[in-house]
Structures are given as C-alpha cells and as structure tokens.
Design an enzyme around this catalytic site. Structure first.
Site, PDB file in Angstrom:
ATOM      1  N   LYS A   1       0.807  -1.221   0.000  1.00 38.42           N
ATOM      2  CA  LYS A   1       0.000   0.000   0.000  1.00 38.42           C
ATOM      3  C   LYS A   1       0.843   1.276   0.000  1.00 38.42           C
ATOM      4  O   LYS A   1       0.521   2.266   0.646  1.00 38.42           O
ATOM      5  CB  LYS A   1      -0.972   0.009   1.182  1.00 38.42           C
ATOM      6  CG  LYS A   1      -1.829  -1.244   1.307  1.00 38.42           C
ATOM      7  CD  LYS A   1      -2.431  -1.703  -0.014  1.00 38.42           C
ATOM      8  CE  LYS A   1      -3.396  -0.706  -0.619  1.00 38.42           C
ATOM      9  NZ  LYS A   1      -3.840  -1.104  -1.994  1.00 38.42           N
TER      10      LYS A   1
ATOM     11  N   HIS B   1       7.679  -7.711  -2.288  1.00 35.45           N
ATOM     12  CA  HIS B   1       7.433  -6.951  -1.063  1.00 35.45           C
ATOM     13  C   HIS B   1       8.499  -7.260  -0.003  1.00 35.45           C
ATOM     14  O   HIS B   1       8.523  -6.638   1.057  1.00 35.45           O
ATOM     15  CB  HIS B   1       6.060  -7.298  -0.478  1.00 35.45           C
ATOM     16  CG  HIS B   1       4.917  -6.586  -1.147  1.00 35.45           C
ATOM     17  ND1 HIS B   1       4.961  -5.253  -1.498  1.00 35.45           N
ATOM     18  CD2 HIS B   1       3.675  -7.025  -1.502  1.00 35.45           C
ATOM     19  CE1 HIS B   1       3.809  -4.896  -2.044  1.00 35.45           C
ATOM     20  NE2 HIS B   1       3.013  -5.954  -2.059  1.00 35.45           N
TER      21      HIS B   1
ATOM     22  N   SER C   1      -4.251   3.302   4.218  1.00 26.54           N
ATOM     23  CA  SER C   1      -4.481   2.497   3.016  1.00 26.54           C
ATOM     24  C   SER C   1      -4.447   1.003   3.350  1.00 26.54           C
ATOM     25  O   SER C   1      -5.270   0.228   2.851  1.00 26.54           O
ATOM     26  CB  SER C   1      -3.431   2.828   1.959  1.00 26.54           C
ATOM     27  OG  SER C   1      -3.705   2.170   0.742  1.00 26.54           O
TER      28      SER C   1
ATOM     29  N   TYR D   1       6.326   8.160  -3.063  1.00 32.41           N
ATOM     30  CA  TYR D   1       4.954   8.270  -3.570  1.00 32.41           C
ATOM     31  C   TYR D   1       4.534   9.734  -3.687  1.00 32.41           C
ATOM     32  O   TYR D   1       3.972  10.152  -4.703  1.00 32.41           O
ATOM     33  CB  TYR D   1       4.019   7.529  -2.606  1.00 32.41           C
ATOM     34  CG  TYR D   1       2.574   7.503  -3.008  1.00 32.41           C
ATOM     35  CD1 TYR D   1       2.071   6.462  -3.794  1.00 32.41           C
ATOM     36  CD2 TYR D   1       1.687   8.495  -2.593  1.00 32.41           C
ATOM     37  CE1 TYR D   1       0.731   6.419  -4.153  1.00 32.41           C
ATOM     38  CE2 TYR D   1       0.343   8.461  -2.940  1.00 32.41           C
ATOM     39  CZ  TYR D   1      -0.125   7.427  -3.725  1.00 32.41           C
ATOM     40  OH  TYR D   1      -1.451   7.396  -4.081  1.00 32.41           O
TER      41      TYR D   1
ATOM     42  N   ARG E   1      -8.274   2.808  -4.286  1.00 37.31           N
ATOM     43  CA  ARG E   1      -9.131   3.580  -3.383  1.00 37.31           C
ATOM     44  C   ARG E   1      -8.986   5.052  -3.747  1.00 37.31           C
ATOM     45  O   ARG E   1      -9.331   5.457  -4.829  1.00 37.31           O
ATOM     46  CB  ARG E   1      -8.774   3.281  -1.920  1.00 37.31           C
ATOM     47  CG  ARG E   1      -9.906   3.609  -0.931  1.00 37.31           C
ATOM     48  CD  ARG E   1      -9.526   3.188   0.484  1.00 37.31           C
ATOM     49  NE  ARG E   1      -8.463   3.996   1.048  1.00 37.31           N
ATOM     50  CZ  ARG E   1      -8.663   5.140   1.700  1.00 37.31           C
ATOM     51  NH1 ARG E   1      -9.880   5.596   1.884  1.00 37.31           N
ATOM     52  NH2 ARG E   1      -7.640   5.822   2.176  1.00 37.31           N
TER      53      ARG E   1
ATOM     54  N   GLY F   1      -5.886   7.119  -3.088  1.00 37.59           N
ATOM     55  CA  GLY F   1      -4.536   7.437  -3.539  1.00 37.59           C
ATOM     56  C   GLY F   1      -4.130   8.864  -3.279  1.00 37.59           C
ATOM     57  O   GLY F   1      -3.213   9.388  -3.924  1.00 37.59           O
TER      58      GLY F   1
END
Length: 335
Positions: free
Chosen positions: A68, A132, A162, A223, A289, A291
């Site tokens: 996430k 991951h 998230s 991000y 969702r 973001g």
C-alpha cells in the site's frame, strides 16, 4: 541478516515447520516472523521457494515496496515506460485495458506460492517483476546480478490508512465491524512494526542504504514525489531503466500521455479493474481507493497520528528523511 536460502524442497519444508511457531496476525491473516520480517501465511512457502530457486537476469527490472505504498500505480508506470514502443498509437488499446497491473508485473512471492518452480522461460526481456520482501532477504542472484531495482516508499500515516482499508476488503474479513477501538489496536500493531513485510524501518532503510551505495542498481522513489512532480520523476525513472524519453517524445506530450493513462482515476475506470481477481483473496477493485496524499487526516485521531509520526522521527534519527514529507504531511501532525 542474510537469507538462509534452503537448497531443496526438503530443506524448504523443514524451514517452514521451524518458523511456524513465531506468529501474529493482521486481522484474520496469520503472519510468521522469518529472517526478521513478518511474512503472511498464504505466501510463506512461496517466499522460501523464491529465495532458493529464482535466478535473476541482468536485464530484469524489479519493483520493491511495502504494501500500500503505490505498488499498483508504479507497476503500471514501469510497464508503460518500458513497453511504450511496442504499443504506439491508440491508448485505448493499451494492455492496461486488458490486464490488471499485477498481471503485467507479477509478484514473485505469489508466483512461487502457486508453483514449486514457475515457468519464467517465456517472459520477454526485460522481465518485469515485483517483490514486497526486504532487501536483505532477496535471493542472492538479485543482489549479485546487474538487474535493476526500483523502490517506492510512502509516508507512514497514509500507508497505515491504506493498509487498514485494504485488509478490511479481504473475503475473510467481511464480518469485521471497524470502529475506533479496533483502529487503535492496529495503530499499536503498526507502531510496534507488526505489519506485513515489516518492520517498516528495516524495510525502507535496507533499500535506501543500497540506493546510496549503488545508485545504478537501486532507484529510490517517494509516492508523494510522484504525485507532486510526476513529469520530473517519470523522466528520472525512465532514464534509470534505460528507456529515456527522447526530445521528440517530450515535445509530443508522450510523458503526459503516460501520466494520464496510469493515473489512479484512469486505472479505476478501466473495466478490467472493476471486477475479477488477480489474487484469490480480494477483488481487483480493492486495489484502487483514493490514492490521495494526506487522506489520513480524515481517519486518524490526533493521538493516532502522533504515534505513527514517531515512526518517521525514528527514521530521521538514523539519517533518512522523506523529501516531500515536510510540505505534504508534517505540518498537519500535532506535536
């Protein structure tokens, strides 16, 4: 801690049995503490098989991330950048309209969970994969080859929110009624680093430190930076991958086209992402969702936010700081 990398199936099964006694859970999903990180029960055997059996190619490109933190989005960006010459013309006919980003850039832990040794011989070069797992637990071949790793991180506050919403959508969790007491419980787990593939600090620092030592091999992205300065960061990503945008492409707005095609709004509206399942545990639509940067303010109490923000402060103490954290998040956290 270096990976044990069991050499055969018997060793793998023995290792699984030895580790199973150390466990916790994220909602109804058991996790085992393995090589210092929390590994979900559903992919545990796959992780061990992946460590011992995967042989990296020098041309491989691997996206690494915690859950996430923008994984689905960056998968779509990497696939589109690398393959843009193969699919020129009408964007409506792009493979992203036919396949979910997780099909185009599969997770290796899951792929090895579904088969003792998956057949990767027909995957065209450069092979695009994702993981991951923490850097130290990756197969030796990834670390010693010339393959490239792109790592994406996200501020801890939005990552928690998230992750919280994502797990509530799992089939096994449909009967759970979320409330503030339950959220408090999981904030405590999160802050105590009991999270899938965590501790977060070890995960983030492992890739960050490697990106400092070997910037030709590991690219570190945020991000928030991708959201705030998408064009500059896409150019940086494309250059790192060896697929730089030409002057002609820049003048022709190709970068803007990639940004638009791979935007969360665009991906959410694609029929392939509105139904069906890439993974058996949740529907494709669960991957998309809001973001948004700063959405945590709509969900966390000031006390929760302060506790989670302490995770960022611990990272600062060892020399890491989120470049975009100060303007996007920090000013709103109570002190």
């Amino acid at each position: 801690m270096e990976s044990l990398e069991p050499t055969n199936k018997k060793d793998q099964e023995q290792l699984v049995d030895e580790i199973k006694h150390t466990k916790d859970a994220w909602f109804n999903h058991p996790m085992h503490l393995y090589e210092g990180f929390w590994c979900g029960d559903t992919i545990f055997k796959g992780v061990i098989a992946f460590q011992s059996q995967f042989e990296a190619h020098d041309s491989d490109i691997i996206l690494a991330s915690m859950m996430k933190t923008g994984t689905t989005w960056v998968k779509s960006l990497i696939f589109t950048i690398v393959n843009r010459k193969k699919f020129p013309g009408n964007i409506s006919e792009h493979p992203l309209h036919i396949k979910n980003p997780h099909e185009l850039v599969p997770h290796l832990e899951v792929k090895f969970s579904n088969a003792d040794q998956p057949d990767l011989s027909n995957v065209s070069s450069p092979r695009l994969f994702a993981v991951h797992m923490p850097y130290l637990s990756l197969p030796t071949s990834i670390k010693t080859s010339k393959c490239q790793i792109v790592y994406v991180c996200r501020n801890p506050l939005d990552t928690f929110v998230s992750l919280w919403h994502f797990f509530l959508q799992f089939e096994e969790n449909k009967g759970i009624v979320p409330d503030m007491d339950l959220m408090e419980e999981y904030v405590s787990k999160y802050c105590n680093e009991i999270i899938p593939f965590g501790p977060l600090k070890d995960h983030l620092l492992g890739y960050w430190e490697e990106s400092m030592k070997n910037p030709q091999k590991v690219l570190f992205l945020e991000y928030e930076g991708l959201k705030k300065e998408p064009k500059a960061n896409l150019k940086r990503l494309a250059e790192f991958l060896g697929f730089p945008f030409s002057e002609e492409e820049e003048k022709g707005n190709v970068i803007d086209d990639v940004i638009e095609l791979c935007s969360l709004k665009s991906l959410k509206e694609m029929e392939v992402n509105k139904s069906g399942k890439v993974y058996p545990w949740f529907e494709n639509k669960a991957l998309f969702r809001k973001g948004e940067v700063g959405d945590w303010t709509n969900h966390l109490t000031p006390t929760m936010a302060k506790r989670i923000d302490a995770m960022r402060e611990k990272l600062t103490e060892v020399g890491f700081s989120f470049t975009y954290y100060k303007t996007n998040v920090k000013a709103e956290v109570p002190h």
